[in-house]
Design a protein around this motif. Structure first.
Motif, short mmCIF file in Angstrom:
data_model
loop_
_atom_site.label_atom_id
_atom_site.label_comp_id
_atom_site.label_asym_id
_atom_site.label_seq_id
_atom_site.Cartn_x
_atom_site.Cartn_y
_atom_site.Cartn_z
N GLN A 6 8.27 -54.82 16.66
CA GLN A 6 7.42 -53.94 15.82
C GLN A 6 6.18 -53.49 16.62
O GLN A 6 5.54 -54.39 17.54
CB GLN A 6 6.86 -54.68 14.57
CG GLN A 6 8.13 -55.11 13.65
CD GLN A 6 8.74 -53.91 12.83
OE1 GLN A 6 8.36 -53.03 12.39
NE2 GLN A 6 10.05 -53.70 13.25
N VAL A 7 5.63 -52.41 16.76
CA VAL A 7 4.32 -52.00 17.21
C VAL A 7 3.35 -51.37 16.53
O VAL A 7 3.82 -50.84 15.31
CB VAL A 7 4.80 -51.14 18.67
CG1 VAL A 7 5.93 -51.99 19.60
CG2 VAL A 7 5.33 -49.76 18.02
N LYS A 8 2.15 -51.25 16.85
CA LYS A 8 1.31 -50.48 16.40
C LYS A 8 1.26 -49.10 16.56
O LYS A 8 1.42 -48.78 17.77
CB LYS A 8 -0.14 -51.08 16.68
CG LYS A 8 -0.75 -52.37 16.06
CD LYS A 8 -1.96 -52.81 16.65
CE LYS A 8 -2.31 -54.14 16.06
NZ LYS A 8 -3.70 -54.70 16.49
N LEU A 9 1.31 -48.23 15.40
CA LEU A 9 1.10 -46.73 15.87
C LEU A 9 -0.33 -46.28 15.38
O LEU A 9 -0.53 -46.20 14.11
CB LEU A 9 2.26 -45.99 14.82
CG LEU A 9 2.24 -44.44 14.86
CD1 LEU A 9 2.78 -44.17 16.14
CD2 LEU A 9 3.47 -43.91 14.01
N GLY A 10 -0.94 -46.02 16.60
CA GLY A 10 -2.38 -45.46 16.43
C GLY A 10 -3.14 -46.74 15.98
O GLY A 10 -2.88 -47.97 16.21
N SER A 11 -4.22 -46.50 15.62
CA SER A 11 -5.49 -47.57 15.25
C SER A 11 -5.69 -47.45 13.92
O SER A 11 -6.78 -48.21 13.42
CB SER A 11 -6.58 -47.43 16.31
OG SER A 11 -7.03 -45.91 15.77
N GLN A 12 -4.90 -46.89 12.84
CA GLN A 12 -4.97 -46.98 11.60
C GLN A 12 -4.54 -48.03 10.60
O GLN A 12 -4.24 -47.97 9.58
CB GLN A 12 -4.95 -45.54 10.78
CG GLN A 12 -5.68 -44.50 11.56
CD GLN A 12 -7.29 -44.67 11.56
OE1 GLN A 12 -7.88 -45.02 10.35
NE2 GLN A 12 -7.94 -44.78 12.81
N GLY A 13 -3.72 -48.87 11.39
CA GLY A 13 -3.14 -49.94 10.62
C GLY A 13 -1.51 -49.84 10.38
O GLY A 13 -0.90 -50.77 9.74
#
Length: 338
Positions: A6-13
């Motif tokens: 799993q990875v973060k998509l952008g910085s909005q959570g």
């Protein structure tokens, strides 16, 4: 097979699997065939979505224009009873009228935003959309109005994250100031790096906005399975794309052959190498497929580690700025990076 990371998509959570699933080709479009000229099988498509979930690939990408509306309804069938386990991204903007027909217009008005959201919620059989994109910029409506209306939908709990598709740096900056963007979707692959060349990726990085890369296999070219024009069905839409036409087609085949040599050295497919390259660049690819076998191979791409030498080698085969042919015809190109 192991569960996909799993990875973060952008910085909005928003956290998503490293490889998403593009669902566009899974359902029949208006007429007998889908956009790539092959008859779609609903059961096969649903089985692929279910297998993706088993492997942790719960990020599904669709749009109301796919069909129109048929693709969202297909996904509703596939996720029924398990809605909370999926992350659903859909798009609006290509205007669909009350008779479920395309009008030929792009509509980003505040009134249409609400109408499109409500329709997609109904079609998807859900009460919220995880990531909602404007599919193409409506040049007749200020982006402030469109994103402002999308932000209202966030406040009402009908949308959780906002995205835009195929927009330029200035539009991204204006929109992000109205409401933080989670992602921008654009075509991005070894064969399509224009958004890197003109600074759009730099803008996304500066703002903390993720890039969702569609067609990471170059609309099938980087699969290595298309060797001659006749390999495309007669009604395949790709036959109308400059990349697949004339002398350019055969020059691109030579590039793919070089990429294939590198893939074979790593005991992977050219498609897996192409997807792994997008991941190594820090983005989330959403390759489209309706076959379980291809889905499993795509997800396995997330386990491939490419070092700087690998990236340099690939990018020397297809350097930034290479002319592999436009990704759309002239009319289509007028609708991107605005």
């Amino acid at each position: 097979m192991t569960q996909i990371k799993q990875v973060k998509l952008g910085s909005q959570g928003l956290v998503v699997p490293a490889v998403g699933l593009g669902c566009m080709g899974m359902s029949k479009w208006a007429g007998e065939y889908d956009i790539y000229g092959k008859s779609a099988d609903e059961n096969e498509s649903i089985a692929t979505i279910h297998r993706s979930l088993e492997l942790g690939g719960n990020f599904l990408d669709t749009a109301d224009v796919y069909g129109p509306l048929a693709n969202e309804r297909l996904i509703a069938k596939a996720i029924k009873g398990n809605r909370e386990k999926y992350l659903i991204a859909t798009k609006f903007g290509f205007e669909v009228d009350d008779n479920e027909q395309l009008t030929g217009k792009i509509n980003g008005s505040s009134e249409y935003v609400r109408k499109a959201v409500e329709r997609s919620l109904k079609n998807l059989g859900t009460d919220y959309i995880d990531l909602y994109y404007l599919h193409r910029l409506d040049t007749g409506t200020p982006i402030e109005e469109t994103v402002g209306a999308m932000a209202d939908m966030v406040k009402e709990g009908k949308i959780r994250h906002i995205g835009l598709s195929e927009v330029g740096s200035q539009t991204i900056q204006i929109a992000h100031a109205i409401h933080p963007l989670t992602a921008v979707q654009s075509e991005f692959s070894l064969f399509e790096r224009n958004i890197e060349e003109i600074g759009i990726i730099d803008t996304l990085n500066e703002l903390g906005v993720g890039l969702v890369a569609y067609s990471p296999i170059g609309r099938g070219f980087l699969s290595g399975e298309i060797l001659k024009p006749e390999d495309l069905p007669e009604n395949d839409s790709r036959r109308g794309m400059p990349r697949y036409q004339g002398e350019r087609f055969f020059k691109n085949i030579e590039l793919v052959k070089e990429i294939k040599i590198m893939a074979e050295e790593k005991s992977i497919t050219t498609a897996q190498l192409a997807i792994a390259w997008v991941i190594a660049k820090g983005h989330v690819p959403i390759p489209g497929t309706r076959k379980v076998k291809n889905l499993e191979a795509n997800i396995a791409s997330a386990e491939i580690v490419l070092g700087s030498e690998d990236l340099d080698r690939l990018e020397s085969i297809v350097p930034l700025g290479s002319d592999v042919g436009a990704r759309y015809d002239e009319a289509g190109m007028k609708m991107v990076n605005l």
